[in-house]
Write a protein that holds these residues in place. Structure first.
Motif, short mmCIF file in Angstrom:
data_model
loop_
_atom_site.label_atom_id
_atom_site.label_comp_id
_atom_site.label_asym_id
_atom_site.label_seq_id
_atom_site.Cartn_x
_atom_site.Cartn_y
_atom_site.Cartn_z
N VAL A 125 3.72 -5.33 -7.68
CA VAL A 125 4.99 -5.46 -8.40
C VAL A 125 6.06 -5.97 -7.45
O VAL A 125 6.27 -5.40 -6.37
N THR A 126 6.72 -7.06 -7.83
CA THR A 126 7.87 -7.53 -7.04
C THR A 126 9.12 -7.46 -7.90
O THR A 126 9.15 -7.96 -9.02
N PHE A 127 10.14 -6.81 -7.36
CA PHE A 127 11.45 -6.75 -8.02
C PHE A 127 12.34 -7.83 -7.43
O PHE A 127 12.38 -8.02 -6.21
N MET A 128 13.07 -8.53 -8.28
CA MET A 128 14.10 -9.48 -7.85
C MET A 128 15.42 -8.91 -8.33
O MET A 128 15.66 -8.80 -9.54
N THR A 129 16.28 -8.51 -7.39
CA THR A 129 17.46 -7.73 -7.78
C THR A 129 18.78 -8.35 -7.33
O THR A 129 18.82 -9.12 -6.37
N GLN B 226 4.13 1.88 -2.96
CA GLN B 226 2.72 2.00 -3.35
C GLN B 226 2.07 0.62 -3.50
O GLN B 226 0.93 0.42 -3.09
N LYS B 227 2.82 -0.33 -4.07
CA LYS B 227 2.16 -1.60 -4.41
C LYS B 227 3.16 -2.72 -4.70
O LYS B 227 3.12 -3.34 -5.76
N GLY B 228 4.04 -3.01 -3.75
CA GLY B 228 4.94 -4.12 -4.05
C GLY B 228 6.04 -4.36 -3.05
O GLY B 228 6.01 -3.87 -1.92
N THR B 229 7.04 -5.13 -3.51
CA THR B 229 8.12 -5.60 -2.65
C THR B 229 9.40 -5.71 -3.47
O THR B 229 9.36 -6.02 -4.66
N ILE B 230 10.52 -5.48 -2.80
CA ILE B 230 11.84 -5.75 -3.39
C ILE B 230 12.41 -6.97 -2.70
O ILE B 230 12.51 -7.01 -1.47
N VAL B 231 12.78 -7.97 -3.48
CA VAL B 231 13.48 -9.14 -2.96
C VAL B 231 14.89 -9.07 -3.53
O VAL B 231 15.08 -9.21 -4.74
N THR B 232 15.86 -8.82 -2.69
CA THR B 232 17.20 -8.54 -3.19
C THR B 232 18.26 -9.50 -2.66
O THR B 232 18.20 -9.94 -1.52
N GLN B 233 19.23 -9.78 -3.53
CA GLN B 233 20.42 -10.51 -3.11
C GLN B 233 21.43 -9.58 -2.46
O GLN B 233 22.37 -10.04 -1.82
N ASN B 234 21.26 -8.28 -2.65
CA ASN B 234 22.27 -7.32 -2.20
C ASN B 234 22.29 -7.18 -0.69
O ASN B 234 21.24 -7.24 -0.03
N VAL B 235 23.47 -6.96 -0.16
CA VAL B 235 23.64 -6.84 1.29
C VAL B 235 24.08 -5.42 1.69
O VAL B 235 24.52 -5.19 2.80
N ASP B 236 23.96 -4.47 0.74
CA ASP B 236 24.48 -3.12 0.97
C ASP B 236 23.49 -2.16 1.61
O ASP B 236 23.85 -1.04 1.97
N GLY C 251 19.46 -6.55 -12.64
CA GLY C 251 20.82 -6.55 -12.12
C GLY C 251 21.34 -7.88 -11.62
O GLY C 251 22.23 -7.93 -10.79
N THR C 252 20.78 -8.97 -12.12
CA THR C 252 21.27 -10.28 -11.72
C THR C 252 21.33 -11.20 -12.93
O THR C 252 20.44 -11.15 -13.80
N SER C 253 22.37 -12.00 -12.99
CA SER C 253 22.50 -12.97 -14.09
C SER C 253 21.63 -14.19 -13.85
O SER C 253 21.50 -15.05 -14.71
N PHE C 254 21.03 -14.26 -12.67
CA PHE C 254 20.09 -15.32 -12.32
C PHE C 254 20.74 -16.71 -12.35
O PHE C 254 20.16 -17.68 -12.84
N VAL C 255 21.95 -16.80 -11.81
CA VAL C 255 22.65 -18.09 -11.77
C VAL C 255 22.92 -18.55 -10.34
O VAL C 255 23.40 -19.65 -10.13
N VAL C 256 22.65 -17.68 -9.35
CA VAL C 256 22.92 -18.03 -7.96
C VAL C 256 21.66 -18.62 -7.33
O VAL C 256 20.60 -17.98 -7.34
N TYR C 257 21.80 -19.82 -6.82
CA TYR C 257 20.67 -20.48 -6.16
C TYR C 257 20.90 -20.49 -4.66
O TYR C 257 22.04 -20.47 -4.21
N PRO C 258 19.83 -20.46 -3.84
CA PRO C 258 18.43 -20.67 -4.22
C PRO C 258 17.69 -19.45 -4.75
O PRO C 258 16.54 -19.55 -5.15
N PHE C 259 18.35 -18.29 -4.79
CA PHE C 259 17.64 -17.07 -5.21
C PHE C 259 16.99 -17.23 -6.58
O PHE C 259 15.80 -16.92 -6.75
N ALA C 260 17.75 -17.71 -7.56
CA ALA C 260 17.22 -17.83 -8.91
C ALA C 260 16.01 -18.76 -8.97
O ALA C 260 15.09 -18.56 -9.77
N GLY C 261 15.98 -19.75 -8.10
CA GLY C 261 14.88 -20.70 -8.08
C GLY C 261 13.57 -20.11 -7.58
O GLY C 261 12.50 -20.71 -7.78
N ALA D 201 12.74 -9.12 -17.46
CA ALA D 201 14.10 -8.86 -16.96
C ALA D 201 14.66 -7.63 -17.65
O ALA D 201 14.47 -7.43 -18.86
N VAL D 202 15.33 -6.79 -16.87
CA VAL D 202 16.04 -5.62 -17.40
C VAL D 202 17.52 -5.89 -17.21
O VAL D 202 18.00 -5.96 -16.08
N ASN D 203 18.24 -6.07 -18.30
CA ASN D 203 19.65 -6.44 -18.20
C ASN D 203 20.36 -6.14 -19.52
O ASN D 203 19.73 -6.11 -20.58
#
Length: 230
Positions: A14-18, A88-98, A179-189, A202-204
């Motif tokens: 499971v990969t989360f994109m946040t 257990q089985k995945g990765t978080i790929v986040t735009q957040n810097v907190d 938690g992302t509107s998916f409009v910021v690139y290159p992340f959204a790409g 997507a959960v939004n």
């Protein structure tokens, strides 16, 4: 009807994109909404640019210190459930810097835009704690300018970070966008690197643009994740 609980249980990776919406429940404002970081700012993208840092480091330092640090913020249920799943089985790929994903105990995190709490001197590259940066952005020993290790406007993403993000997304059989509107690139790409057979959801609160065949779970992510059994 799509069942997120079942999808997570059956997935092998499971990969989360946040994005910023994950941390708003922890009291950290997002960027573009009313009351967000960019609200009432004359030119917020310049304030957080490499050009501003290089030309007006005092102004850059003041903006970051006054607007971006929330050290009392604690991980919320979204961070906690994501950490449990990905450990257990995945990765978080986040735009957040907190840094809240790591605070929640997540071991597999790609901080695509860096981390505000990693501070270094641009002259000697020595690292400092952020409390030092709050007091001054000058390294007394060599006169170098301190800065947080985040990607500023006008800067490229570190190639190693891009590679790590692509690997996490391309190996996942379940991709969850939160938690992302998916409009910021290159992340959204990055979604373009998903396996053709991968399940994407997507959960939004509002619908967002997703690849054909993706699923949408509309609602407050805090409520959605609070119901997950992991």
């Amino acid at each position: 009807m799509f069942d997120l609980q079942t999808a997570i249980q059956q997935a092998k990776h499971v990969t989360f994109m946040t994005g910023a919406g994950v941390s708003t429940a922890s009291g950290i404002p997002d960027y573009r909404s009313k009351g967000g970081l960019y609200a009432d700012q004359v030119d917020p993208e310049y304030a957080l640019s490499i050009d501003n840092l290089q030309a007006h480091h005092e102004d850059f330092h003041k903006f970051v210190v006054n607007n971006m640090y929330f050290p009392a913020a604690k991980p919320n249920v979204i961070h906690e459930k994501m950490a449990t799943i990905t450990n257990q089985k995945g990765t978080i790929v986040t735009q957040n810097v907190d840094g809240l994903d790591r605070k929640a105990g997540a071991e597999h995190v790609v901080e695509f835009h860096g981390n505000l709490y990693r501070i270094y001197c641009q002259t000697c590259h020595k690292h400092f704690d952020y409390e030092t940066y709050l007091k001054s952005d000058i390294h007394a020993a060599d006169g170098g300018i301190l800065r947080p290790d985040i990607v500023l406007y006008g800067e490229p993403i570190n190639p190693d970070t891009v590679s790590a993000a692509i690997e996490a997304i391309s190996t996942a059989d379940l991709l969850i966008v939160v938690g992302t509107s998916f409009v910021v690139y290159p992340f959204a790409g990055l979604i373009g690197y998903a396996q053709p057979e991968a399940t994407i959801v997507a959960v939004n609160r509002e619908k967002i643009a997703l690849p054909e065949g993706a699923h949408m779970v509309q609602g407050d992510a805090v409520d959605v994740f609070a119901k997950l059994v992991v």
